[in-house]
Design an enzyme around this catalytic site. Structure first.
Site, PDB file in Angstrom:
ATOM      1  N   ASP A  46      -5.705   5.243  12.907  1.00 21.13           N
ATOM      2  CA  ASP A  46      -5.081   4.197  13.725  1.00 21.13           C
ATOM      3  C   ASP A  46      -4.745   4.671  15.136  1.00 21.13           C
ATOM      4  O   ASP A  46      -4.785   5.873  15.432  1.00 21.13           O
ATOM      5  CB  ASP A  46      -3.839   3.645  13.014  1.00 21.13           C
ATOM      6  CG  ASP A  46      -3.007   4.727  12.312  1.00 21.13           C
ATOM      7  OD1 ASP A  46      -3.151   5.904  12.674  1.00 21.13           O
ATOM      8  OD2 ASP A  46      -2.234   4.389  11.411  1.00 21.13           O
ATOM      9  N   ASP A  88       7.452   1.200   4.307  1.00 24.54           N
ATOM     10  CA  ASP A  88       7.145  -0.126   3.746  1.00 24.54           C
ATOM     11  C   ASP A  88       5.866  -0.107   2.906  1.00 24.54           C
ATOM     12  O   ASP A  88       5.350  -1.153   2.539  1.00 24.54           O
ATOM     13  CB  ASP A  88       7.047  -1.173   4.873  1.00 24.54           C
ATOM     14  CG  ASP A  88       5.911  -0.891   5.854  1.00 24.54           C
ATOM     15  OD1 ASP A  88       5.162   0.100   5.645  1.00 24.54           O
ATOM     16  OD2 ASP A  88       5.765  -1.652   6.820  1.00 24.54           O
ATOM     17  N   HIS A 141       2.924   1.137   3.827  1.00 21.53           N
ATOM     18  CA  HIS A 141       1.631   1.071   4.532  1.00 21.53           C
ATOM     19  C   HIS A 141       0.860   2.378   4.421  1.00 21.53           C
ATOM     20  O   HIS A 141       1.439   3.449   4.321  1.00 21.53           O
ATOM     21  CB  HIS A 141       1.802   0.639   6.003  1.00 21.53           C
ATOM     22  CG  HIS A 141       2.499   1.615   6.900  1.00 21.53           C
ATOM     23  ND1 HIS A 141       3.382   1.233   7.897  1.00 21.53           N
ATOM     24  CD2 HIS A 141       2.431   2.972   6.995  1.00 21.53           C
ATOM     25  CE1 HIS A 141       3.804   2.304   8.538  1.00 21.53           C
ATOM     26  NE2 HIS A 141       3.257   3.368   8.016  1.00 21.53           N
ATOM     27  N   GLU A 184       0.171  -3.021   7.152  1.00 17.84           N
ATOM     28  CA  GLU A 184       1.505  -3.479   6.812  1.00 17.84           C
ATOM     29  C   GLU A 184       1.444  -4.455   5.636  1.00 17.84           C
ATOM     30  O   GLU A 184       0.353  -4.923   5.277  1.00 17.84           O
ATOM     31  CB  GLU A 184       2.121  -4.139   8.043  1.00 17.84           C
ATOM     32  CG  GLU A 184       2.221  -3.215   9.272  1.00 17.84           C
ATOM     33  CD  GLU A 184       3.301  -2.136   9.156  1.00 17.84           C
ATOM     34  OE1 GLU A 184       3.500  -1.589   8.052  1.00 17.84           O
ATOM     35  OE2 GLU A 184       3.937  -1.825  10.174  1.00 17.84           O
TER      36      GLU A 184
HETATM   37  C1  F6R Z   1      -0.361   7.221  10.885  1.00 19.44           C
HETATM   38  C2  F6R Z   1      -0.408   6.640   9.550  1.00 19.44           C
HETATM   39  C3  F6R Z   1       0.846   6.180   8.888  1.00 19.44           C
HETATM   40  C4  F6R Z   1       1.767   7.349   8.542  1.00 19.44           C
HETATM   41  C5  F6R Z   1       3.045   6.839   7.873  1.00 19.44           C
HETATM   42  C6  F6R Z   1       4.010   7.959   7.541  1.00 19.44           C
HETATM   43  O1  F6R Z   1      -1.655   7.590  11.300  1.00 19.44           O
HETATM   44  O2  F6R Z   1      -1.443   6.542   9.004  1.00 19.44           O
HETATM   45  O3  F6R Z   1       0.500   5.474   7.725  1.00 19.44           O
HETATM   46  O4  F6R Z   1       1.097   8.237   7.700  1.00 19.44           O
HETATM   47  O5  F6R Z   1       3.672   5.925   8.714  1.00 19.44           O
HETATM   48  O6  F6R Z   1       4.516   8.509   8.697  1.00 19.44           O
HETATM   49  P1  F6R Z   1       5.509   9.765   8.639  1.00 19.44           P
HETATM   50  O7  F6R Z   1       4.720  10.906   8.155  1.00 19.44           O
HETATM   51  O8  F6R Z   1       5.951   9.943  10.082  1.00 19.44           O
HETATM   52  O9  F6R Z   1       6.616   9.383   7.723  1.00 19.44           O
END
Ligand code: F6R
Length: 263
Positions: A67, A136, A138, A143
């Protein structure tokens, strides 16, 4: 799906990095699917160490990130391109022109989604997709209510993701409200997926993702459809899992994990 619970965050991170490194050694031209976020920083640090100290070779590999924030250029320090250069690409011998992220400045979001999907296909598909999970549920920025067959596209971020990631910006209100993300369907096309989850704050969502019913309200539950999905967590994140004993038994007894016991 396999679930591996390690006693510490460090050992969960090292196991994740070793799985990636072993696959890269076996297939130096592999296509890596990469994630960003706090959880991944330690994985990239370990991969960079392996490059420096063990000669782990990224020179033939290519990569696709999940992303990118819409509206941020690659030199913005909150962009995921900047993150990847800072945490991994600048520290290993991967060719930068073989590292791919969606273009946060793309004028036509629909065309950008198609371009990214076509680039993944042209590279032969993702061999191993690394994933983290949001509070959440994702994966990528898929989302709640993301179609379980979605492809790369622009997506509105939830207030929860705002709370999670806003503090990483100098001014939290500068965080873009939209991002490009590979779809759940794109992620499921990867030949192997490795989801790393650490810390107490992820224990509720991890339980739902692994042991709950499949639902588009929690994108990570779609990994239950994948035939080569590995979930690695530390003891804190795995605290609420009901079938811990079974997961530990499989990790101890399955021959493919023999070389990974003492990490
Ligand atoms: C970002 C991504 C997100 C993160 C998720 C966890 O490229 O794919 O799905 O892996 O938001 O983020 P952290 O590790 O900061 O809790």
């Amino acid at each position: 799906m396999e679930v591996i619970i390690r006693p510490t965050t460090e050992s969960a991170v090292k196991l994740t990095a070793k799985i990636i490194a072993d696959q890269l050694r076996a297939d130096p031209a592999m296509v890596l699917g990469l994630a960003t976020g706090r959880t991944m920083e330690a994985v990239y640090k370990e991969l960079a160490r392996m490059y420096r100290e063990e000669g782990l070779d990224f020179s033939k590999a290519s990569s696709f990130n999940l992303d990118e924030y819409i509206g941020l250029s690659g030199d913005n320090k909150n962009s995921y391109r900047y993150y990847m250069n800072y945490h991994l690409f600048n520290h290993v011998n991967i060719a930068k022109d073989k590292t791919n992220l969606p273009d946060g400045l793309a004028k036509d979001p629909i065309a950008e989604g198609h371009r990214y999907e076509a680039a993944i296909k042209a590279a032969g598909g993702v061999d191993l997709q690394l994933l983290g999970i949001g509070r959440d549920g994702h994966i990528g920025f898929n989302e709640p209510l993301s179609s379980l067959s979605s492809r790369t596209r622009a997506k509105a971020l939830t207030p929860e993701t705002y709370q999670q990631n806003g503090p990483l910006f100098d001014k939290p209100e500068d965080m873009p409200m939209r991002a490009f993300t590979m779809g759940v369907g794109t992620i499921l096309d990867a030949r192997k997926v490795v989801l790393l989850v650490t810390g107490d704050e992820k224990k509720e969502i991890l339980k739902k993702a692994v042991e709950g019913p499949v639902t588009s309200m929690i994108s990570a539950t779609a990994l239950q459809f994948h035939n080569s999905a590995i979930v690695i967590c530390d003891a804190e994140a795995g605290a609420l899992l009901e079938h811990k004993d079974y997961y530990n038994w499989v990790f101890k007894t399955e021959p493919q994990w023999k070389a990974y016991q003492n990490i």
